[in-house]
Design an enzyme around this catalytic site. Structure first.
Site, mmCIF file in Angstrom:
data_model
loop_
_atom_site.group_PDB
_atom_site.id
_atom_site.type_symbol
_atom_site.label_atom_id
_atom_site.label_comp_id
_atom_site.label_asym_id
_atom_site.label_seq_id
_atom_site.Cartn_x
_atom_site.Cartn_y
_atom_site.Cartn_z
ATOM 1 N N GLY A 14 -68.972 25.963 -26.691
ATOM 2 C CA GLY A 14 -69.688 25.870 -27.965
ATOM 3 C C GLY A 14 -68.834 25.238 -29.053
ATOM 4 O O GLY A 14 -67.708 24.791 -28.804
ATOM 5 N N ASN A 36 -72.921 29.116 -20.372
ATOM 6 C CA ASN A 36 -74.181 28.766 -19.693
ATOM 7 C C ASN A 36 -74.833 27.535 -20.331
ATOM 8 O O ASN A 36 -75.937 27.167 -19.952
ATOM 9 C CB ASN A 36 -75.165 29.955 -19.677
ATOM 10 C CG ASN A 36 -75.751 30.240 -21.051
ATOM 11 O OD1 ASN A 36 -75.282 29.713 -22.059
ATOM 12 N ND2 ASN A 36 -76.774 31.078 -21.101
ATOM 13 N N VAL A 61 -73.155 35.334 -19.304
ATOM 14 C CA VAL A 61 -72.429 36.610 -19.482
ATOM 15 C C VAL A 61 -73.303 37.842 -19.272
ATOM 16 O O VAL A 61 -72.778 38.956 -19.205
ATOM 17 C CB VAL A 61 -71.741 36.720 -20.868
ATOM 18 C CG1 VAL A 61 -70.563 35.785 -20.985
ATOM 19 C CG2 VAL A 61 -72.727 36.565 -22.010
ATOM 20 N N LEU A 75 -67.139 34.794 -27.251
ATOM 21 C CA LEU A 75 -67.897 34.007 -28.236
ATOM 22 C C LEU A 75 -69.290 33.668 -27.711
ATOM 23 O O LEU A 75 -70.035 32.920 -28.363
ATOM 24 C CB LEU A 75 -67.156 32.698 -28.573
ATOM 25 C CG LEU A 75 -66.035 32.776 -29.617
ATOM 26 C CD1 LEU A 75 -64.832 33.513 -29.087
ATOM 27 C CD2 LEU A 75 -65.610 31.383 -30.057
ATOM 28 N N TYR A 147 -80.129 39.311 -33.427
ATOM 29 C CA TYR A 147 -78.736 38.871 -33.555
ATOM 30 C C TYR A 147 -77.912 39.943 -34.277
ATOM 31 O O TYR A 147 -76.879 40.384 -33.764
ATOM 32 C CB TYR A 147 -78.711 37.560 -34.327
ATOM 33 C CG TYR A 147 -77.345 36.938 -34.513
ATOM 34 C CD1 TYR A 147 -76.690 36.311 -33.455
ATOM 35 C CD2 TYR A 147 -76.721 36.939 -35.752
ATOM 36 C CE1 TYR A 147 -75.450 35.714 -33.627
ATOM 37 C CE2 TYR A 147 -75.487 36.334 -35.945
ATOM 38 C CZ TYR A 147 -74.848 35.728 -34.882
ATOM 39 O OH TYR A 147 -73.623 35.124 -35.062
ATOM 40 N N HIS A 183 -73.561 21.599 -33.294
ATOM 41 C CA HIS A 183 -74.693 20.891 -32.698
ATOM 42 C C HIS A 183 -75.535 20.275 -33.820
ATOM 43 O O HIS A 183 -75.945 20.985 -34.738
ATOM 44 C CB HIS A 183 -75.527 21.865 -31.868
ATOM 45 C CG HIS A 183 -76.427 21.173 -30.912
ATOM 46 N ND1 HIS A 183 -77.439 20.343 -31.319
ATOM 47 C CD2 HIS A 183 -76.445 21.162 -29.566
ATOM 48 C CE1 HIS A 183 -78.059 19.858 -30.263
ATOM 49 N NE2 HIS A 183 -77.462 20.339 -29.180
ATOM 50 N N ARG A 188 -78.400 24.831 -38.625
ATOM 51 C CA ARG A 188 -77.568 25.498 -39.623
ATOM 52 C C ARG A 188 -77.395 24.583 -40.822
ATOM 53 O O ARG A 188 -77.552 23.358 -40.726
ATOM 54 C CB ARG A 188 -76.212 25.879 -39.017
ATOM 55 C CG ARG A 188 -76.363 27.030 -38.056
ATOM 56 C CD ARG A 188 -75.036 27.577 -37.612
ATOM 57 N NE ARG A 188 -74.564 26.974 -36.390
ATOM 58 C CZ ARG A 188 -73.582 27.479 -35.636
ATOM 59 N NH1 ARG A 188 -72.983 28.582 -36.001
ATOM 60 N NH2 ARG A 188 -73.190 26.880 -34.533
#
Ligand code: NAD
Ligand code: UDP
Length: 324
Positions: A14, A36, A61, A75, A147, A183, A188
């Site tokens: 990431g 992933n 994970v 992370l 989240y 990304h 964001r």
């Protein structure tokens, strides 16, 4: 010379994970990057593949894995609101099962494990700036809860594995961080504003833009994570890692246009539910325990980030979800 460790970075492909892998490799460690690729792509770590002390594993994970390592950085979790709200049940599973699986691995290997927690554990905060002893104001049933509550429960699991089994833990509460390798379609605010301005589209301000965030450049952030992991006094946190310079979202938009030398062109959209009004870390604890403080101002970091966005081809990036 510091002792060479075998380090697992979950979520290592990431934005932050890839920079962390790079820093750890530069420090001589053997790095296993596990991901992933839900919100990232291999290009983030492509330049590391040829390094002899780097390995890449495609893995989720939420499924246990057996490895022999000395340190684990967790992370692995979608971080942008559009990404973590795309499949909220999976987000919660990633936080909970990911924490359980990696804590179990840490217990088996006697590894030290660091959790990338978040300022979102403070929710829409009633105290300002936020100190680590503030318990937060999170809406348990809102769209951000998958989240926020997932990260809060992960902190609980870290503390309980430490208390029950003596696992050596670290908890970093990360505040908004930005920089190269975000990304371009993560939705964001920093990536959105830069991508929009470079494409000649208007910048989208949610609400009236008076809500605040405090933006940390990635290099300061990963330095803080490594200091926390490696500190000699076994300080485990939770500790805020972020830049305390606070800006309104409108100020950020103006700064993007100023840095690019473009005329301002804002379009206003409704504020998403539960969007925190103010956010600013109190970083006294990080300074006292880790000797850490950020070095890169928003002006400097934004200029570097814009340079990176100018070099990439956004069409090479797959939008991970329709929610950007
Ligand atoms: P990112 O989306 O770029 O990185 C997250 C990585 O985790 C991606 O590579 C993704 O593919 C991977 N991942 C997601 N689910 C997974 C799963 N089930 N199994 C394996 N890998 C999985 O986001 P980022 O900004 O680099 O964030 C990294 C971590 O830091 C996250 O845990 C995030 O919650 C935390 N954090 C980041 C910020 C920030 O501002 N960047 C702020 C607070 C907390
Ligand atoms: N935001 C905005 N326009 C955008 C993207 C985000 O005004 O195109 C706002 C968003 O409403 C929030 C802030 O910017 O108030 C930061 O959003 P981001 O998704 O980056 O992170 P958050 O801190 O909310 O998790």
């Amino acid at each position: 010379m510091a002792c060479i460790k075998r380090v697992l970075v979950a979520g290592g492909a990431g934005f932050l994970g890839s920079h962390l892998c790079e820093l750890l490799l530069d420090r001589g460690h053997d790095v296993i990057c596990l991901d992933n690729f839900f919100t990232s792509q291999k290009t983030n770590v492509e330049h590391l593949l040829a390094r002899p002390n780097f390995e890449l594993i495609r893995h989720d994970v939420t499924v246990p894995i057996a490895l022999e390592v000395d340190e684990i950085y967790n992370l692995a979790c979608p971080a942008a609101p559009g990404h973590y709200q795309y499949n909220p049940i999976k987000t919660m599973k990633t936080s909970l099962l990911g924490a359980i699986n990696l804590l179990t691995l840490a217990r088996e290997c006697r590894a030290t494990i660091l959790q990338a927690s978040t300022s979102e554990v403070y929710g829409n905060p009633e105290v300002h700036p936020q100190r680590e002893d503030y318990r937060g104001a999170v809406n348990a049933i809102g769209p951000r809860a998958c989240y926020d509550e997932g990260k809060r429960a992960a902190e609980t699991l870290f503390m309980d594995f430490s208390r029950m089994y003596g696992v050596k833990i670290r908890i970093a509460r990360i505040f908004n961080t930005y920089g190269p390798r975000m990304h371009p379609y993560d939705g964001r605010v920093v990536s959105n504003f830069i991508r929009q301005a470079l494409a000649g589209e208007p910048i989208t301000i949610f609400g009236d833009g008076s809500q605040t965030r405090s933006f940390c450049y990635y290099s300061d952030l990963v330095d803080g994570l490594v200091r926390l992991m490696e500190n000699d006094s076994d300080f485990s946190g939770p500790v805020n890692i972020g830049n305390p310079d606070e800006f309104t979202i409108l100020e950020l938009g103006k700064l993007v246009y100023k840095t690019l030398g473009q005329k301002e062109n804002f379009v206003y959209k409704s504020l998403p539910a539960d969007d925190p009004c103010r956010r600013q870390p109190d970083i006294k604890l990080a300074h006292e325990k880790l000797g850490w403080e950020p070095k890169i101002s928003l002006h400097e970091g934004l200029a570097k980030t814009i340079e990176w966005f100018k070099q990439i081809k956004v069409e090479d990036f797959r939008a991970p979800t329709p929610n950007y």
